[in-house]
Scaffold this motif. Structure first.
Motif, PDB file in Angstrom:
ATOM      1  N   ALA A  72       0.854  -1.191   0.000  1.00  0.00           N
ATOM      2  CA  ALA A  72       0.000   0.000   0.000  1.00  0.00           C
ATOM      3  C   ALA A  72       0.887   1.238   0.000  1.00  0.00           C
ATOM      4  O   ALA A  72       2.059   1.169   0.392  1.00  0.00           O
ATOM      5  N   THR A 103      -1.520  -1.050  -6.059  1.00  0.00           N
ATOM      6  CA  THR A 103      -1.909  -1.406  -4.678  1.00  0.00           C
ATOM      7  C   THR A 103      -2.947  -0.383  -4.236  1.00  0.00           C
ATOM      8  O   THR A 103      -3.167   0.622  -4.918  1.00  0.00           O
ATOM      9  N   PRO A 104      -3.545  -0.589  -3.069  1.00  0.00           N
ATOM     10  CA  PRO A 104      -4.302   0.514  -2.474  1.00  0.00           C
ATOM     11  C   PRO A 104      -3.391   1.713  -2.229  1.00  0.00           C
ATOM     12  O   PRO A 104      -2.218   1.544  -1.841  1.00  0.00           O
ATOM     13  N   SER A 115     -13.855   6.205  -2.747  1.00  0.00           N
ATOM     14  CA  SER A 115     -12.676   5.549  -3.319  1.00  0.00           C
ATOM     15  C   SER A 115     -12.826   5.410  -4.830  1.00  0.00           C
ATOM     16  O   SER A 115     -13.936   5.351  -5.359  1.00  0.00           O
ATOM     17  N   THR A 123      -6.122   1.303  -6.219  1.00  0.00           N
ATOM     18  CA  THR A 123      -7.367   1.921  -5.747  1.00  0.00           C
ATOM     19  C   THR A 123      -6.999   3.113  -4.876  1.00  0.00           C
ATOM     20  O   THR A 123      -6.190   2.978  -3.950  1.00  0.00           O
ATOM     21  N   HIS A 125      -7.901   5.609  -2.051  1.00  0.00           N
ATOM     22  CA  HIS A 125      -8.777   5.886  -0.920  1.00  0.00           C
ATOM     23  C   HIS A 125      -8.426   7.273  -0.386  1.00  0.00           C
ATOM     24  O   HIS A 125      -7.262   7.677  -0.451  1.00  0.00           O
ATOM     25  N   ALA A 138      -3.314   1.828   6.191  1.00  0.00           N
ATOM     26  CA  ALA A 138      -2.546   1.324   5.055  1.00  0.00           C
ATOM     27  C   ALA A 138      -1.966  -0.056   5.361  1.00  0.00           C
ATOM     28  O   ALA A 138      -1.936  -0.939   4.500  1.00  0.00           O
ATOM     29  N   GLU A 140      -3.230  -2.309   7.296  1.00  0.00           N
ATOM     30  CA  GLU A 140      -4.292  -3.301   7.201  1.00  0.00           C
ATOM     31  C   GLU A 140      -4.561  -3.638   5.732  1.00  0.00           C
ATOM     32  O   GLU A 140      -4.673  -4.816   5.366  1.00  0.00           O
ATOM     33  N   ALA A 141      -4.599  -2.604   4.909  1.00  0.00           N
ATOM     34  CA  ALA A 141      -4.843  -2.836   3.482  1.00  0.00           C
ATOM     35  C   ALA A 141      -3.693  -3.580   2.818  1.00  0.00           C
ATOM     36  O   ALA A 141      -3.884  -4.269   1.808  1.00  0.00           O
TER      37      ALA A 141
END
Lengths: 214, 214
Positions: A72, A103-104, A115, A123, A125, A138, A140-141
């Protein structure tokens, strides 16, 4: 353990990470692309932009650490778009339909919006959050992988000041911008927590790494 | 032709040439001696201070360019003594009876006093003059040899801004001082007139040279 990294963050010899006068036409203000020419010359960049050639030495070795192990990214509002992008509902970043993050990506902004899912795995956010909160989101993602702190200079500085960067790769470009946003302000004694290495490249830039000591 | 040089001028990674709080006990303020440890470790410095040993590599090669071909030095008031030295009639500089200059030295000050002849060839002259006037006086005293601009940071910066430096050797030390006097302020585009070279040393410092293009 998930670590937080900064990669390929360029500053001028006088410490500016971006120039003055950021705009839609000049994402880095009066600095133009001068802070990043070293990177554009690398084989890694050529591969990313589907062109042949590019250099394969020190600059390339550093540059291509951008991707592996990163799950992320966190970036500041000033990296995502020009001043006022939050008033442009169609703005989807500078990078076209397939941004190079895959990545996110968490964009820190006081004006969150829904998002945006791009091609290629990126993606965006949008978060109105303090550095530690953003890093938790981040991580966690990232699903156990590392998190890249993508800049701009004020964001990197804020994360450094909060003790939230484990590895910092700064590239000093031998130009004097004179004005813009400084990276290093207010970070007295930062080096005490890090192993510092410096290596100059034949291209003229100098790679400085700060790696947090366990 | 007589050229003007800066040698062994150390700055922190965040660009400070001296720390905050300069005093009789702390000539470099809170920076202490951290900006100059690279130099103290060289064979050249050991020779100057009559001690055996010292390193003989890159740092030494740069450091010992301090002396050859130099016929005079110009320094700022802040290098000659602590704040208020002009009210101390007996002050003769930080360097004891035999200063390491061995040439005429022009001290820029708003409070000129009579010249002081020291041992070993150093004579301190005191001038209230603009950079170009001071350089003219130093060149005359140098008898055709080069002139060293000795610092501190504000003096080097003023001479750079006035276009009066032909060769600048800056040593970037990988520490963050956070406060003090910056070298690079207000010098946007300076590099355009110079050939810039950068080389990192195994000691951890990075030598940056700017050499004026003919």
């Amino acid at each position: 353990m998930s670590r937080s990294h900064v990669h390929n963050f360029s500053v001028s010899l006088d410490g500016f990470g971006t120039g003055e006068g950021q705009s839609l036409d000049e994402p880095f203000g009066h600095a133009g692309e001068r802070l990043h020419e070293w990177m554009f010359a690398t084989r890694w960049w050529h591969e990313m932009t589907d062109r042949p050639g590019g250099t394969g030495g020190l600059d390339d070795a550093f540059a291509r650490r951008f991707t592996p192990g990163i799950g992320a990214e966190i970036m500041g509002a000033g990296k995502f778009g020009p001043p006022g992008w939050h008033q442009m509902p169609e703005w989807r970043g500078w990078w076209g339909t397939d941004p190079p993050f895959h990545t996110p990506v968490f964009v820190l902004t006081r004006h969150p919006r829904p998002s945006i899912e791009m091609e290629g795995g990126t993606t965006f956010h949008f978060l109105d959050a303090a550095p530690d909160e953003a890093l938790a989101a981040a991580r966690e993602a990232a699903g156990g992988q590392d998190v890249r702190i993508g800049g701009g200079p004020a964001v990197v500085r804020d994360f450094l000041a909060a003790g939230l960067i484990d590895h910092l790769h700064v590239v000093v470009v031998p130009i004097l911008l004179g004005r813009g946003v400084r990276l290093w302000d207010g970070l007295e004694g930062l080096e005490k927590d890090y192993a510092v290495e410096t290596v100059s490249s034949p291209s003229g830039v100098t790679h400085v790494t700060l790696t947090r000591m366990a």
